[in-house]
Design a protein around this motif. Structure first.
Motif, PDB file in Angstrom:
ATOM      1  N   TYR A 151     -28.319  -3.963  14.342  1.00 55.81           N
ATOM      2  CA  TYR A 151     -28.835  -4.898  15.334  1.00 55.81           C
ATOM      3  C   TYR A 151     -27.822  -5.326  16.386  1.00 55.81           C
ATOM      4  N   TRP A 152     -26.550  -5.281  16.089  1.00 54.52           N
ATOM      5  CA  TRP A 152     -25.548  -5.622  17.097  1.00 54.52           C
ATOM      6  C   TRP A 152     -25.091  -4.357  17.835  1.00 54.52           C
ATOM      7  N   GLU A 153     -24.746  -3.327  17.058  1.00 55.81           N
ATOM      8  CA  GLU A 153     -24.316  -2.066  17.663  1.00 55.81           C
ATOM      9  C   GLU A 153     -25.505  -1.211  18.090  1.00 55.81           C
ATOM     10  N   ASP A 154     -26.718  -1.591  17.689  1.00 57.32           N
ATOM     11  CA  ASP A 154     -27.956  -0.914  18.058  1.00 57.32           C
ATOM     12  C   ASP A 154     -27.977   0.552  17.630  1.00 57.32           C
ATOM     13  N   LEU A 155     -27.517   0.815  16.410  1.00 59.90           N
ATOM     14  CA  LEU A 155     -27.552   2.170  15.874  1.00 59.90           C
ATOM     15  C   LEU A 155     -28.879   2.405  15.147  1.00 59.90           C
ATOM     16  N   SER A 156     -29.275   3.631  15.073  1.00 60.14           N
ATOM     17  CA  SER A 156     -30.487   3.991  14.338  1.00 60.14           C
ATOM     18  C   SER A 156     -30.202   3.954  12.839  1.00 60.14           C
ATOM     19  N   VAL A 157     -31.270   4.070  12.062  1.00 63.47           N
ATOM     20  CA  VAL A 157     -31.121   4.114  10.607  1.00 63.47           C
ATOM     21  C   VAL A 157     -30.285   5.331  10.215  1.00 63.47           C
ATOM     22  N   ALA A 158     -30.580   6.466  10.839  1.00 63.21           N
ATOM     23  CA  ALA A 158     -29.860   7.697  10.508  1.00 63.21           C
ATOM     24  C   ALA A 158     -28.380   7.602  10.868  1.00 63.21           C
ATOM     25  N   ALA A 159     -28.086   7.046  12.043  1.00 67.71           N
ATOM     26  CA  ALA A 159     -26.686   6.918  12.470  1.00 67.71           C
ATOM     27  C   ALA A 159     -25.931   5.931  11.572  1.00 67.71           C
ATOM     28  N   THR A 160     -26.581   4.851  11.191  1.00 63.16           N
ATOM     29  CA  THR A 160     -25.958   3.878  10.295  1.00 63.16           C
ATOM     30  C   THR A 160     -25.697   4.500   8.933  1.00 63.16           C
ATOM     31  N   ALA A 161     -26.666   5.249   8.428  1.00 63.61           N
ATOM     32  CA  ALA A 161     -26.505   5.914   7.132  1.00 63.61           C
ATOM     33  C   ALA A 161     -25.348   6.894   7.162  1.00 63.61           C
ATOM     34  N   GLN A 162     -25.280   7.664   8.226  1.00 60.77           N
ATOM     35  CA  GLN A 162     -24.191   8.635   8.343  1.00 60.77           C
ATOM     36  C   GLN A 162     -22.845   7.932   8.455  1.00 60.77           C
ATOM     37  N   LEU A 163     -22.784   6.874   9.230  1.00 64.47           N
ATOM     38  CA  LEU A 163     -21.537   6.148   9.430  1.00 64.47           C
ATOM     39  C   LEU A 163     -21.029   5.517   8.133  1.00 64.47           C
ATOM     40  N   LEU A 164     -21.942   4.967   7.350  1.00 69.74           N
ATOM     41  CA  LEU A 164     -21.551   4.292   6.111  1.00 69.74           C
ATOM     42  C   LEU A 164     -21.534   5.223   4.898  1.00 69.74           C
ATOM     43  N   GLY A 165     -21.996   6.444   5.074  1.00 68.20           N
ATOM     44  CA  GLY A 165     -21.995   7.396   3.969  1.00 68.20           C
ATOM     45  C   GLY A 165     -22.994   7.042   2.884  1.00 68.20           C
ATOM     46  N   MET A 166     -24.163   6.594   3.301  1.00 68.65           N
ATOM     47  CA  MET A 166     -25.217   6.270   2.331  1.00 68.65           C
ATOM     48  C   MET A 166     -26.525   6.886   2.799  1.00 68.65           C
ATOM     49  N   ARG A 167     -27.498   6.896   1.914  1.00 71.35           N
ATOM     50  CA  ARG A 167     -28.805   7.467   2.254  1.00 71.35           C
ATOM     51  C   ARG A 167     -29.545   6.515   3.190  1.00 71.35           C
TER      52      ARG A 167
END
Length: 162
Positions: A122-138
């Motif tokens: 919500y702050w960086e406005d990343l998608s679910v997929a981008a957030t998952a990839q960035l954090l290394g989670m599903r």
């Protein structure tokens, strides 16, 4: 590393410092800790760029380094610095809305990964997929952290206004 790459890295660091600080502040909820987090992140970015040569996506690398450094610091709570010093006689003037204070207080109550997911989504406005990839989670984990984190924030708001 060539002089051109070094100059590009310097421009990136100078240009992204403020944005990284804002995200770090939302993660930490403390200005001093956010400054330390950004400084540590920038050092890791520079060292990583020098070690690996040219990084493909410096923006993503910076975001991931910031979040991973934050989560890592939360895990090792016994290693955090504790600064002691003179308390000022007069507090500095803070210009902040009550809502902003309430949201940051509610964010501070969340688990570090939930907080990281909400800040990235919500702050960086990343998608679910981008957030998952960035954090290394599903992606499903990102969605559940988002849902639980938002529910906790809503409960905190309801409690504050009740």
């Amino acid at each position: 590393m060539t002089r051109g790459e070094e100059a590009a890295l310097h421009v990136f660091v100078e240009g992204r410092r403020t944005a990284l600080y804002r995200s770090a502040y939302l993660l930490c909820g403390n200005r001093d800790e956010a400054e330390d987090l950004v400084q540590t992140t920038l050092v890791k970015i520079v060292l990583g760029a020098r070690r690996h040569g040219r990084l493909e996506n410096l923006e993503a690398y910076a975001r991931k380094t910031l979040v991973n450094t934050f989560i890592s610091a939360r895990r090792r709570f016994w290693r955090r610095e504790q600064a002691y010093g003179e308390v000022p006689d007069v507090a500095g003037e803070l210009i902040d809305s009550d809502t902003g204070l309430m949201v940051r207080a509610a964010l501070a109550q969340l688990a570090p990964k939930q907080r990281a997911v909400l800040v990235l989504r919500y702050w960086e406005d990343l998608s679910v997929a981008a957030t998952a990839q960035l954090l290394g989670m599903r992606e499903s984990t990102v969605k559940s952290h988002t849902a639980r984190g938002l529910a906790a924030l809503r409960a905190a708001v309801r409690e504050e206004y009740a």
